[in-house]
Scaffold this active site. Structure first.
Site, short mmCIF file in Angstrom:
data_model
loop_
_atom_site.label_atom_id
_atom_site.label_comp_id
_atom_site.label_asym_id
_atom_site.label_seq_id
_atom_site.Cartn_x
_atom_site.Cartn_y
_atom_site.Cartn_z
N HIS A 5 -8.82 -0.79 2.64
CA HIS A 5 -9.70 0.36 2.42
C HIS A 5 -9.04 1.35 1.46
O HIS A 5 -9.59 2.40 1.19
CB HIS A 5 -9.98 1.08 3.75
CG HIS A 5 -10.84 0.30 4.70
ND1 HIS A 5 -12.10 0.69 5.04
CD2 HIS A 5 -10.62 -0.86 5.36
CE1 HIS A 5 -12.62 -0.19 5.89
NE2 HIS A 5 -11.72 -1.14 6.10
N ASP A 65 0.20 -5.00 2.86
CA ASP A 65 0.83 -3.93 3.63
C ASP A 65 2.06 -3.50 2.86
O ASP A 65 2.86 -4.34 2.44
CB ASP A 65 1.19 -4.35 5.05
CG ASP A 65 1.38 -3.11 5.91
OD1 ASP A 65 0.40 -2.38 6.10
OD2 ASP A 65 2.51 -2.85 6.35
N ASP A 157 3.87 7.67 -5.68
CA ASP A 157 4.25 7.34 -7.06
C ASP A 157 4.99 8.46 -7.80
O ASP A 157 5.94 8.20 -8.52
CB ASP A 157 3.01 6.92 -7.88
CG ASP A 157 2.64 5.47 -7.64
OD1 ASP A 157 3.49 4.70 -7.16
OD2 ASP A 157 1.49 5.11 -7.94
P1 IMP Z 1 -0.70 0.69 4.24
O1 IMP Z 1 -2.12 0.82 3.79
O2 IMP Z 1 -0.51 0.85 5.70
O3 IMP Z 1 -0.04 -0.54 3.71
O4 IMP Z 1 0.02 1.97 3.61
C1 IMP Z 1 0.88 1.88 2.54
C2 IMP Z 1 1.19 3.26 2.05
O5 IMP Z 1 2.38 3.16 1.28
C3 IMP Z 1 0.14 3.79 1.09
O6 IMP Z 1 -0.80 4.58 1.73
C4 IMP Z 1 0.97 4.61 0.11
O7 IMP Z 1 1.19 5.87 0.62
C5 IMP Z 1 2.30 3.92 0.11
N1 IMP Z 1 2.36 3.02 -1.05
C6 IMP Z 1 2.24 1.68 -1.06
N2 IMP Z 1 2.30 1.20 -2.29
C7 IMP Z 1 2.45 2.27 -3.09
C8 IMP Z 1 2.52 2.41 -4.50
O8 IMP Z 1 2.45 1.47 -5.28
N3 IMP Z 1 2.67 3.67 -4.93
C9 IMP Z 1 2.74 4.75 -4.11
N4 IMP Z 1 2.64 4.68 -2.81
C10 IMP Z 1 2.49 3.43 -2.29
#
Ligand code: IMP
Length: 206
Positions: A5, A65, A157
């Site tokens: 999402h 993830d 980022d």
């Molecule tokens: P997930 O949806 O539980 O996997 O949450 C991963 C979180 O990690 C995201 O909401 C971002 O805050 C952070 N994140 C993951 N990949 C990136 C990226 O490429 N840039 C910046 N933040 C990231």
């Protein structure tokens, strides 16, 4: 179908998959619920998301993830990266999350680039409706800078500067952040590195 999402991730996957002629349909677009991420490892949460989407649609689903792990914080926020940005009303504010990380780094006395080492991790899970799953992991090393720089990208980022670059991810275009083109062996971001492994295994990239 992408079991996510998260608009930032979706935009990046759309760019990564476009050269292969795939369009991304998100879990949100298909009206699928967001499952609770109860795992303590990226792989576990990636599986929870991809399995929920594959079961709901009867189609293979790809999930991501990901998170940021700071050495000085013993790998935090890690799998809780998104949670650190979540406000009591459920909205997400990454400025607050970046400030929290910065506050904790200062509390630990982590001031030098070496003490502020961190990595982004992404685990992609391709899951089939019968529960069979494959995992592709990518990581990128760098350091946390302050104040944040750049308006591009998403999440953390603006505070992450990958090794070997003067710019933060927030100052890079999506193409620069991916650092990846079909046929190249290079990739920069954690997501592009994980995607490269997926593309080699599943999209015929050599
Ligand atoms: P997930 O949806 O539980 O996997 O949450 C991963 C979180 O990690 C995201 O909401 C971002 O805050 C952070 N994140 C993951 N990949 C990136 C990226 O490429 N840039 C910046 N933040 C990231």
């Amino acid at each position: 179908m992408l079991a996510s999402h998260n608009k930032g991730k979706l935009a990046e996957f759309a760019g990564l998959l476009a050269p292969f002629g795939y369009e991304v349909r998100s879990a949100a677009e298909l009206g699928l619920p967001e499952p609770e991420e109860t795992g303590t490892e990226f792989e576990q949460n990636a599986y929870i998301k991809a399995l929920a989407a594959a079961k709901a649609t009867g189609l293979p689903a790809l999930s991501d993830d990901s998170g940021m792990c700071a050495d000085a914080l013993d790998g935090a926020p890690g799998v809780y990266t998104a949670d650190w940005a979540t406000l009591p009303d459920g909205r997400r504010d990454f400025r607050i999350a970046m400030e929290k990380v910065e506050h904790l780094l200062r509390e630990k006395g982590a001031l030098t680039p070496e003490e502020r080492r961190a990595r982004f991790v992404a685990v992609l899970c391709l899951c089939f409706p019968d529960g069979e799953a494959e995992y592709y992991r990518g990581e990128v090393e760098g350091r946390l800078i302050w104040p944040p720089r750049g308006e591009l990208g998403f999440g953390y980022d603006p505070v992450f500067q990958p090794d070997g670059y003067d710019q933060t991810f927030g100052e890079m275009t999506a193409e620069e952040k991916h650092g990846w083109k079909p046929g190249d062996r290079q990739a920069l971001s954690h997501r592009a590195r994980a995607f490269r492994k997926f593309a080699e295994a599943r999209l015929g990239v050599s």
